[in-house]
Design a protein around this motif. Structure first.
Motif, short mmCIF file in Angstrom:
data_model
loop_
_atom_site.label_atom_id
_atom_site.label_comp_id
_atom_site.label_asym_id
_atom_site.label_seq_id
_atom_site.Cartn_x
_atom_site.Cartn_y
_atom_site.Cartn_z
N LEU A 23 0.90 7.29 -6.34
CA LEU A 23 0.12 8.35 -6.80
C LEU A 23 0.86 9.72 -6.41
O LEU A 23 0.36 10.70 -7.19
N VAL A 24 1.35 9.75 -5.43
CA VAL A 24 2.31 11.01 -5.04
C VAL A 24 3.08 11.44 -6.11
O VAL A 24 3.01 12.68 -6.40
N GLU A 70 0.68 -1.21 -0.03
CA GLU A 70 0.00 -0.10 -0.13
C GLU A 70 0.82 1.21 0.05
O GLU A 70 0.69 2.29 -0.62
N VAL A 71 2.03 1.37 0.83
CA VAL A 71 2.88 2.45 0.71
C VAL A 71 3.33 2.60 -0.72
O VAL A 71 3.58 3.70 -1.11
N THR A 72 3.49 1.78 -1.51
CA THR A 72 4.15 1.61 -2.92
C THR A 72 3.22 2.25 -3.65
O THR A 72 3.36 3.08 -4.54
N SER A 73 2.16 1.81 -3.36
CA SER A 73 0.71 2.36 -4.36
C SER A 73 0.57 4.05 -4.06
O SER A 73 0.30 4.99 -4.94
N ILE A 74 0.87 4.35 -2.92
CA ILE A 74 0.45 5.60 -2.32
C ILE A 74 1.72 6.58 -3.03
O ILE A 74 1.72 7.75 -3.42
N ALA A 75 2.84 5.84 -3.06
CA ALA A 75 4.00 6.76 -3.64
C ALA A 75 3.96 7.02 -4.92
O ALA A 75 4.29 8.03 -5.65
#
Length: 172
Positions: free
Chosen positions: A157-158, A150-155
């Motif tokens: 998106l950012v 999930e952290v990778t997917s947010i990164a």
């Protein structure tokens, strides 16, 4: 032969990644990124992770890069011609994000996914007992490695939002 292929794919990945950052034309930088994704797919094939290699090529080199190219073309970005002062100013803004990125990489390295392979007790017999690469990756991704996933997917998106914000021109 495997070592030679590893060196070739690694050099292609590193050189094309450097070209992504250094090239002044945004569309050509995106094309170098596609080359880098294909070379990383080759590295995954050398690791006998066929599913990950296929997803690397289909999802990143295909879908994500189409999205990036649409963003670049939508914003009508021109090749940058910057002097040393602009570069130093951008570098000052980029350093905190670099440290945040390195922290995220350290988080992923210390995650359960980092203990895959023979050193972590998950060699070829373990993968076979799980029902193959796809089931082993899926089980690991959505159980013990859910937070880094999930952290990778947010990164990602950012990163897309950051590109839009940095490239947006002021309206008069």
């Amino acid at each position: 032969m495997e070592l030679v292929l590893f060196v070739v794919f690694s050099l292609i990945t590193l050189l094309s990644a450097a070209a992504v950052v250094m090239h002044p034309h945004p569309v050509k930088s995106a094309l170098f990124l596609i080359v880098s994704f294909f070379a990383m797919g080759g590295l995954y094939l050398l690791l006998q992770a066929e599913f990950i290699a296929l997803m690397q090529v289909l999802v990143y080199a295909g879908a994500v890069m189409v999205l990036f190219l649409f963003v670049i073309m939508l914003l009508n970005l021109k090749p940058r011609g910057e002097d040393r002062a602009d570069f130093k100013k951008r570098l000052r803004w980029a350093l905190p994000f670099l440290f945040i990125f390195l922290g995220a990489v350290l988080t992923v390295i210390t995650s359960p996914l980092a203990r895959l392979g023979p050193m972590g007790g998950q060699g070829a017999p373990w993968v076979a007992s799980q029902g193959g690469n796809v089931r082993a990756v899926g089980r690991m991704l959505f159980t013990s490695a859910f937070l880094p996933f999930e952290v990778t997917s947010i990164a990602l998106l950012v990163a897309v939002v950051g590109v839009i914000v940095l490239a947006k021109k002021e309206r008069k």
